[in-house]
Design a protein around this motif. Structure first.
Motif, PDB file in Angstrom:
ATOM      1  N   ALA A 122    -112.564  18.219   1.069  1.00 24.21           N
ATOM      2  CA  ALA A 122    -113.346  19.101   0.200  1.00 24.21           C
ATOM      3  C   ALA A 122    -113.041  18.765  -1.258  1.00 24.21           C
ATOM      4  O   ALA A 122    -112.213  19.422  -1.902  1.00 24.21           O
ATOM      5  N   PRO A 123    -113.659  17.729  -1.793  1.00 20.17           N
ATOM      6  CA  PRO A 123    -113.402  17.344  -3.183  1.00 20.17           C
ATOM      7  C   PRO A 123    -114.184  18.214  -4.162  1.00 20.17           C
ATOM      8  O   PRO A 123    -115.156  18.881  -3.783  1.00 20.17           O
ATOM      9  N   GLU A 124    -113.775  18.158  -5.405  1.00 13.21           N
ATOM     10  CA  GLU A 124    -114.538  18.864  -6.433  1.00 13.21           C
ATOM     11  C   GLU A 124    -115.933  18.267  -6.572  1.00 13.21           C
ATOM     12  O   GLU A 124    -116.914  18.986  -6.779  1.00 13.21           O
ATOM     13  N   GLN A 125    -116.018  16.926  -6.452  1.00 12.94           N
ATOM     14  CA  GLN A 125    -117.303  16.239  -6.521  1.00 12.94           C
ATOM     15  C   GLN A 125    -117.396  15.248  -5.369  1.00 12.94           C
ATOM     16  O   GLN A 125    -116.419  14.561  -5.045  1.00 12.94           O
ATOM     17  N   GLU A 153    -120.615  25.677   5.230  1.00 14.08           N
ATOM     18  CA  GLU A 153    -121.357  25.299   6.431  1.00 14.08           C
ATOM     19  C   GLU A 153    -120.577  24.283   7.267  1.00 14.08           C
ATOM     20  O   GLU A 153    -120.552  24.363   8.497  1.00 14.08           O
ATOM     21  N   VAL A 154    -119.939  23.327   6.607  1.00 18.39           N
ATOM     22  CA  VAL A 154    -119.156  22.322   7.328  1.00 18.39           C
ATOM     23  C   VAL A 154    -117.956  22.981   8.006  1.00 18.39           C
ATOM     24  O   VAL A 154    -117.634  22.681   9.163  1.00 18.39           O
ATOM     25  N   ARG A 155    -117.311  23.906   7.309  1.00 18.24           N
ATOM     26  CA  ARG A 155    -116.169  24.614   7.911  1.00 18.24           C
ATOM     27  C   ARG A 155    -116.604  25.402   9.134  1.00 18.24           C
ATOM     28  O   ARG A 155    -115.893  25.456  10.146  1.00 18.24           O
ATOM     29  N   ALA A 156    -117.778  26.001   9.061  1.00 19.49           N
ATOM     30  CA  ALA A 156    -118.267  26.791  10.201  1.00 19.49           C
ATOM     31  C   ALA A 156    -118.554  25.904  11.400  1.00 19.49           C
ATOM     32  O   ALA A 156    -118.354  26.314  12.547  1.00 19.49           O
ATOM     33  N   ARG A 157    -119.007  24.672  11.138  1.00 20.88           N
ATOM     34  CA  ARG A 157    -119.311  23.755  12.239  1.00 20.88           C
ATOM     35  C   ARG A 157    -118.057  23.121  12.830  1.00 20.88           C
ATOM     36  O   ARG A 157    -118.096  22.583  13.939  1.00 20.88           O
ATOM     37  N   HIS A 158    -116.951  23.174  12.096  1.00 19.01           N
ATOM     38  CA  HIS A 158    -115.701  22.542  12.543  1.00 19.01           C
ATOM     39  C   HIS A 158    -114.534  23.515  12.358  1.00 19.01           C
ATOM     40  O   HIS A 158    -113.620  23.257  11.549  1.00 19.01           O
ATOM     41  N   PRO A 159    -114.531  24.616  13.095  1.00 16.79           N
ATOM     42  CA  PRO A 159    -113.508  25.651  12.886  1.00 16.79           C
ATOM     43  C   PRO A 159    -112.087  25.180  13.198  1.00 16.79           C
ATOM     44  O   PRO A 159    -111.123  25.789  12.732  1.00 16.79           O
ATOM     45  N   SER A 160    -111.940  24.117  13.960  1.00 15.13           N
ATOM     46  CA  SER A 160    -110.592  23.645  14.305  1.00 15.13           C
ATOM     47  C   SER A 160    -109.959  22.794  13.216  1.00 15.13           C
ATOM     48  O   SER A 160    -108.764  22.468  13.283  1.00 15.13           O
ATOM     49  N   LEU A 161    -110.756  22.418  12.209  1.00 16.14           N
ATOM     50  CA  LEU A 161    -110.242  21.551  11.155  1.00 16.14           C
ATOM     51  C   LEU A 161    -109.849  22.350   9.922  1.00 16.14           C
ATOM     52  O   LEU A 161    -110.565  23.276   9.513  1.00 16.14           O
ATOM     53  N   THR A 162    -108.733  21.995   9.334  1.00 13.34           N
ATOM     54  CA  THR A 162    -108.275  22.611   8.090  1.00 13.34           C
ATOM     55  C   THR A 162    -108.708  21.751   6.918  1.00 13.34           C
ATOM     56  O   THR A 162    -108.351  20.567   6.858  1.00 13.34           O
ATOM     57  N   PRO A 163    -109.483  22.309   6.005  1.00 15.95           N
ATOM     58  CA  PRO A 163    -109.945  21.486   4.880  1.00 15.95           C
ATOM     59  C   PRO A 163    -108.785  21.001   4.017  1.00 15.95           C
ATOM     60  O   PRO A 163    -107.827  21.744   3.757  1.00 15.95           O
ATOM     61  N   LEU A 164    -108.864  19.763   3.591  1.00 12.37           N
ATOM     62  CA  LEU A 164    -107.958  19.237   2.581  1.00 12.37           C
ATOM     63  C   LEU A 164    -108.659  19.379   1.234  1.00 12.37           C
ATOM     64  O   LEU A 164    -109.617  18.663   0.937  1.00 12.37           O
ATOM     65  N   MET A 165    -108.202  20.342   0.463  1.00 13.77           N
ATOM     66  CA  MET A 165    -108.839  20.629  -0.818  1.00 13.77           C
ATOM     67  C   MET A 165    -108.418  19.567  -1.841  1.00 13.77           C
ATOM     68  O   MET A 165    -107.227  19.250  -1.974  1.00 13.77           O
ATOM     69  N   LEU A 166    -109.401  19.030  -2.535  1.00 16.04           N
ATOM     70  CA  LEU A 166    -109.151  17.968  -3.516  1.00 16.04           C
ATOM     71  C   LEU A 166    -109.699  18.404  -4.875  1.00 16.04           C
ATOM     72  O   LEU A 166    -110.734  17.923  -5.344  1.00 16.04           O
ATOM     73  N   PRO A 167    -109.024  19.348  -5.533  1.00 12.66           N
ATOM     74  CA  PRO A 167    -109.508  19.806  -6.838  1.00 12.66           C
ATOM     75  C   PRO A 167    -109.441  18.700  -7.877  1.00 12.66           C
ATOM     76  O   PRO A 167    -108.548  17.851  -7.842  1.00 12.66           O
ATOM     77  N   ARG A 168    -110.409  18.713  -8.762  1.00 15.76           N
ATOM     78  CA  ARG A 168    -110.492  17.720  -9.843  1.00 15.76           C
ATOM     79  C   ARG A 168    -110.434  16.285  -9.311  1.00 15.76           C
ATOM     80  O   ARG A 168    -109.814  15.405  -9.904  1.00 15.76           O
ATOM     81  N   LEU A 217    -112.883  13.189  -7.062  1.00 16.73           N
ATOM     82  CA  LEU A 217    -114.181  12.701  -6.583  1.00 16.73           C
ATOM     83  C   LEU A 217    -113.966  11.887  -5.323  1.00 16.73           C
ATOM     84  O   LEU A 217    -113.052  11.062  -5.256  1.00 16.73           O
ATOM     85  N   VAL A 218    -114.803  12.116  -4.318  1.00 20.21           N
ATOM     86  CA  VAL A 218    -114.893  11.207  -3.175  1.00 20.21           C
ATOM     87  C   VAL A 218    -116.187  10.416  -3.338  1.00 20.21           C
ATOM     88  O   VAL A 218    -117.272  10.995  -3.456  1.00 20.21           O
ATOM     89  N   MET A 219    -116.062   9.099  -3.392  1.00 19.76           N
ATOM     90  CA  MET A 219    -117.224   8.236  -3.632  1.00 19.76           C
ATOM     91  C   MET A 219    -117.176   7.039  -2.694  1.00 19.76           C
ATOM     92  O   MET A 219    -116.112   6.701  -2.157  1.00 19.76           O
ATOM     93  N   PRO A 220    -118.312   6.368  -2.479  1.00 21.25           N
ATOM     94  CA  PRO A 220    -118.283   5.151  -1.647  1.00 21.25           C
ATOM     95  C   PRO A 220    -117.398   4.090  -2.278  1.00 21.25           C
ATOM     96  O   PRO A 220    -117.296   3.997  -3.512  1.00 21.25           O
ATOM     97  N   GLY A 221    -116.771   3.275  -1.460  1.00 21.53           N
ATOM     98  CA  GLY A 221    -116.032   2.142  -1.981  1.00 21.53           C
ATOM     99  C   GLY A 221    -116.977   1.119  -2.583  1.00 21.53           C
ATOM    100  O   GLY A 221    -118.142   1.008  -2.187  1.00 21.53           O
ATOM    101  N   PHE A 222    -116.485   0.389  -3.569  1.00 16.60           N
ATOM    102  CA  PHE A 222    -117.280  -0.692  -4.155  1.00 16.60           C
ATOM    103  C   PHE A 222    -117.392  -1.840  -3.157  1.00 16.60           C
ATOM    104  O   PHE A 222    -116.520  -2.044  -2.305  1.00 16.60           O
TER     105      PHE A 222
END
Length: 466
Positions: free
Chosen positions: A16-19, A47-62, A64-69
């Motif tokens: 769960a990243p900020e961006q 919505e994602v948390r509701a679909r995957h209740p067994s998973l604990t979100p890894l919060m990533l404040p500040r 970005l998760v982006m595609p690799g170059f």
């Protein structure tokens, strides 16, 4: 960022990243599930948390998760000599790369390729397209180096049949080896085969046609360097009456399976041929800056619908600096003269360094974007740095302001490969020590001809103390 490398090493992750950088741009408040090496689910966090209740979100404040170059044009076995090319005039392959690669044994090829793979991952690249090595018979060493580093690779096998002295080799063994190469990696998770001809003049017309056709049939890409240097264009005109890309078009070689490196010297009819055939280009802006090549008209290509991605050409493996160079080089070569202050916009260059490069590499349905079912090749980027504050247009900021040292984690096929710039499952320092020993010996034995002096030599010649 409080998350740890251990937390990011799980088989299934809910991030769960900020961006989150999606194909249409960055979004906040979203999450992504990574499982079995792919992006399994994407959407608003609740919505994602509701679909995957067994998973604990890894919060990533500040963060970005982006595609690799994706590096659309690399030479993995040239890493020992990259600093020898500074200040050199055109066609350095004749004086540096050919002599150096020819002197590498299997161990040297493996070390050079693994060093290059490490550099690529440190620079945010999760995939590279290798244009083929001149170290004969050592493709397995390159493949194993990429696997060990955890880097996805489109691996080229060179199919030249013309020697520098004009001698022509028997085509049957070359084509048999090419077919074998195309079939070898069918079940390999990281390596994809490709065929290559170094430059069109190193292959007969028949070989060019045959190799391009083999790639089209196999769903692989055919790579060659074309229209890079003025001297090569002139040689082609003298020998065939046509410029390299004109010749390839005349022979029926061009097509969606073809990836041409550089294409910096283009006539209107060659541009039309690229557009009409769906041929792809690897735009290498740092090579233009370092070698003094002309600049490929990449923004015009984008406007005309010509497919292109960004490549390093083995210059430096830094994805953020590559996108900056791509935009800046277009601006200097074309934008200033026309008063174009955008030169395509930051979004164009970020897209062509990820999804666009995946497309021209033959991996457009596999990687290059964060979307369900795509390979989980991605970066976690720290946004909590002065350079990114305040943030008003994240995409542009990534192109012009972001730095490699902001890459916290690099993932390929859903696995954490690098944490804060260093591998998590192998000893990069030990590799570096081996390279220090091996590279000096390899360079000393190679008949390299440098024309430009080193900085120290230049100062000495000028009568200044180093």
């Amino acid at each position: 960022m409080s998350v740890t490398a251990q937390e990011l090493s799980g088989e299934t992750l809910l991030l769960a990243p900020e961006q989150l950088m999606l194909p249409d741009g960055p979004v906040g408040g979203h999450a992504v599930v990574v499982s079995a090496g792919t992006f399994m689910d994407i959407g608003p966090l609740d919505e994602v948390r509701a679909r995957h209740p067994s998973l604990t979100p890894l919060m990533l404040p500040r963060a970005l998760v982006m595609p690799g170059f994706i590096d659309a044009h690399h030479h993995l076995t040239q890493s020992f000599g990259k600093a020898l090319a500074f200040g050199e005039p055109s066609e350095i392959f004749r004086r540096i790369w050919v002599p150096m690669e020819a002197c590498l044994d299997e161990e040297g090829v493996h070390l050079a390729a693994r060093l290059a793979a490490l550099e690529a991952l440190r620079g945010g690249f999760t995939t590279v397209v290798d244009a083929g090595t001149r170290s004969v018979g050592h493709l397995d060493a390159i493949a194993s180096a990429c696997r060990e580093a955890g880097l996805r690779c489109v691996l080229g096998a060179i199919c030249n049949d013309k020697a520098g002295d004009g001698e022509i080799a028997e085509p049957a063994p070359i084509l048999a080896a090419a077919r074998q190469h195309l079939s070898r990696f069918e079940h390999d998770g990281l390596i994809r085969p490709s065929l290559a001809v170094s430059i069109p003049e190193t292959a007969t017309d028949g070989m060019l046609r045959a190799v391009s056709s083999l790639c089209a049939e196999a769903g692989a890409i055919f790579q060659t360097h074309a229209n890079e240097h003025l001297v090569a264009v002139e040689r082609s005109l003298v020998a065939t009456g046509r410029r390299p890309i004109q010749l390839l078009h005349h022979l029926g070689v061009l097509g969606r399976q073809v990836l041409l490196a550089h294409a910096t010297l283009l006539t209107p009819d060659e541009i039309a041929a690229l557009r009409d055939t769906g041929t792809a280009i690897a735009y290498n802006p740092v090579a233009t800056q370092w070698k003094g090549n002309a600049t490929a008209p990449a923004e015009l290509m984008a406007t005309l619908g010509i497919r292109f991605g960004l490549g390093t050409d083995g210059t430096r493996s830094d994805g953020f600096r590559l996108t900056d160079a791509a935009e800046a080089t277009q601006r200097l070569a074309f934008g200033l003269a026309s008063g174009d202050f955008s030169t395509g916009g930051g979004w164009l260059w970020l897209d062509r360094a990820t999804a666009g490069s995946a497309d021209v590499s033959g991996l457009g349905e596999i990687t290059g974007r964060i979307a369900p079912g795509f390979a989980a090749d991605f970066l976690i980027v720290d946004l909590d740095v002065p350079e990114m504050l305040p943030s008003w247009d994240l995409t542009w900021e990534l192109v012009r302001l972001a730095n490699r040292d902001q890459i916290v984690a690099s993932f390929v096929a859903g696995r954490l490969r690098l944490w804060r710039g260093w591998p998590v499952d192998w000893d990069a320092r030990a590799l570096m020590e081996l390279v220090r020993e091996r590279a000096a010996t390899a360079i000393a034995h190679a008949p390299i001809q440098r024309i430009h002096p080193t900085a120290t030599e230049h100062r000495a010649r000028a009568g200044r103390r180093p």
